[in-house]
Design an enzyme around this catalytic site. Structure first.
Site, mmCIF file in Angstrom:
data_model
loop_
_atom_site.group_PDB
_atom_site.id
_atom_site.type_symbol
_atom_site.label_atom_id
_atom_site.label_comp_id
_atom_site.label_asym_id
_atom_site.label_seq_id
_atom_site.Cartn_x
_atom_site.Cartn_y
_atom_site.Cartn_z
ATOM 1 N N TRP A 86 0.819 -1.229 0.000
ATOM 2 C CA TRP A 86 0.000 0.000 0.000
ATOM 3 C C TRP A 86 0.849 1.275 0.000
ATOM 4 O O TRP A 86 0.326 2.373 -0.113
ATOM 5 C CB TRP A 86 -0.912 0.029 1.224
ATOM 6 C CG TRP A 86 -2.047 -0.946 1.210
ATOM 7 C CD1 TRP A 86 -2.394 -1.809 0.201
ATOM 8 C CD2 TRP A 86 -3.012 -1.174 2.259
ATOM 9 N NE1 TRP A 86 -3.493 -2.544 0.566
ATOM 10 C CE2 TRP A 86 -3.898 -2.170 1.817
ATOM 11 C CE3 TRP A 86 -3.202 -0.620 3.524
ATOM 12 C CZ2 TRP A 86 -4.960 -2.628 2.604
ATOM 13 C CZ3 TRP A 86 -4.257 -1.074 4.305
ATOM 14 C CH2 TRP A 86 -5.128 -2.071 3.846
ATOM 15 N N HIS B 1 13.192 -1.561 -0.740
ATOM 16 C CA HIS B 1 12.334 -1.168 -1.857
ATOM 17 C C HIS B 1 12.991 -0.018 -2.608
ATOM 18 O O HIS B 1 13.637 0.835 -1.995
ATOM 19 C CB HIS B 1 10.953 -0.753 -1.326
ATOM 20 C CG HIS B 1 9.960 -0.551 -2.429
ATOM 21 N ND1 HIS B 1 9.920 0.606 -3.171
ATOM 22 C CD2 HIS B 1 9.005 -1.365 -2.927
ATOM 23 C CE1 HIS B 1 8.961 0.487 -4.088
ATOM 24 N NE2 HIS B 1 8.394 -0.698 -3.957
ATOM 25 N N GLU C 16 12.346 -6.101 -8.768
ATOM 26 C CA GLU C 16 11.539 -4.948 -9.173
ATOM 27 C C GLU C 16 12.371 -3.962 -9.989
ATOM 28 O O GLU C 16 13.139 -3.176 -9.417
ATOM 29 C CB GLU C 16 10.998 -4.225 -7.935
ATOM 30 C CG GLU C 16 9.997 -5.016 -7.150
ATOM 31 C CD GLU C 16 8.987 -4.102 -6.464
ATOM 32 O OE1 GLU C 16 7.791 -4.258 -6.732
ATOM 33 O OE2 GLU C 16 9.401 -3.214 -5.705
ATOM 34 N N GLY D 60 0.147 -0.276 -7.084
ATOM 35 C CA GLY D 60 -1.078 0.400 -7.540
ATOM 36 C C GLY D 60 -2.304 -0.499 -7.611
ATOM 37 O O GLY D 60 -3.389 -0.114 -7.152
#
Ligand code: PGA
Length: 235
Positions: free
Chosen positions: A12, A102, A159, A216
């Site tokens: 989130w 991240h 990622e 998203g």
């Protein structure tokens, strides 16, 4: 770790007010029965803001196959580190996983490979599974800073920074190649893909990845439930 189940993580980020988070959770819990069969194929992990961890854990404790992750953790242990959230504090709440490294943490908060390695150590000591996020050029360097034993306790999220939030997921062959590199570097651990995963492309990513880290498309609960269903269906 059960490698046959796909892992689907709802990241989130810093989205959602307290009431928006509660609404998402209420709908998710209400609909859980409608996707209970998919949970044979899928482990779901919800990663809300620190502030909502307790509320999310309270709901998810009653939902089979759903666990809760923090989005970050302090690289320090419990102690005099004002503003920091220690791994043992997360563990004491019932948090089972935590994202580390991240690309937004690396980009906006200046996190380095060695800081991320310290966070991994804190998490493993607290018996929390680190979800280590890496772009392709970070895989090798990040892996070299942790032991094989530590690596075996991690989940890896590949990622590519260019794909995050862009609406354009990376091409499958490139994802496949990076996942192979990550498996060689970190060992035979789950490697997820993240970066603009949505209901149209998730099937193809799940062909090559052990799951998906979703930003998203996890914010809308109905859309996220569609992604869960995709773990148990053909395109
Ligand atoms: P995105 O974010 O799905 O919005 O691209 C993924 C992530 O940053 O974890």
């Amino acid at each position: 770790m059960n490698m046959s189940k796909k892992i689907l993580i709802a990241n989130w980020k810093s989205h959602k007010t307290a009431s928006e988070a509660q609404d998402w959770l209420t709908t998710f819990a209400k609909k859980h029965q409608t996707f209970i069969e998919e949970m044979d194929h899928c482990q779901v992990i919800i990663a809300p803001s620190f502030l909502y961890l307790e509320a999310v854990i309270k709901v998810c404790d009653n939902l089979s196959g759903v666990s809760v992750a923090a989005q970050d953790v302090s690289h320090f242990p419990l102690g005099s580190y004002t503003g920091a959230v220690a791994a043992r504090q997360l563990a004491s709440l019932g948090v089972s996983h935590a994202l580390v490294g991240h690309s937004e943490r690396r980009k906006y908060f200046g996190e380095t490979h060695s800081l991320v390695a310290q966070k991994i150590e804190q998490l493993i000591e607290a018996k929390i599974t680190p979800i280590v996020c890496v772009d392709e050029q970070e895989i090798q360097q990040q892996a070299e800073l942790i032991t094989k034993q530590q690596a075996s306790n991690c989940i890896i999220a590949y990622e590519p920074a260019s794909a995050i939030g862009s609406g354009m997921g990376q091409d499958l062959p490139q994802v496949h190649k990076a996942i192979d590199i990550a498996k060689k570097a970190f060992g035979d651990v789950p490697v997820l893909y993240g970066g603009s995963v949505d209901e149209r492309n998730i099937h193809e990513y799940l062909l090559v990845a052990d799951g998906a880290l979703v930003g998203g498309s996890s914010l809308d609960v109905e859309l996220f439930i569609q992604l869960i269903s995709a773990t148990n269906s053909k395109p």
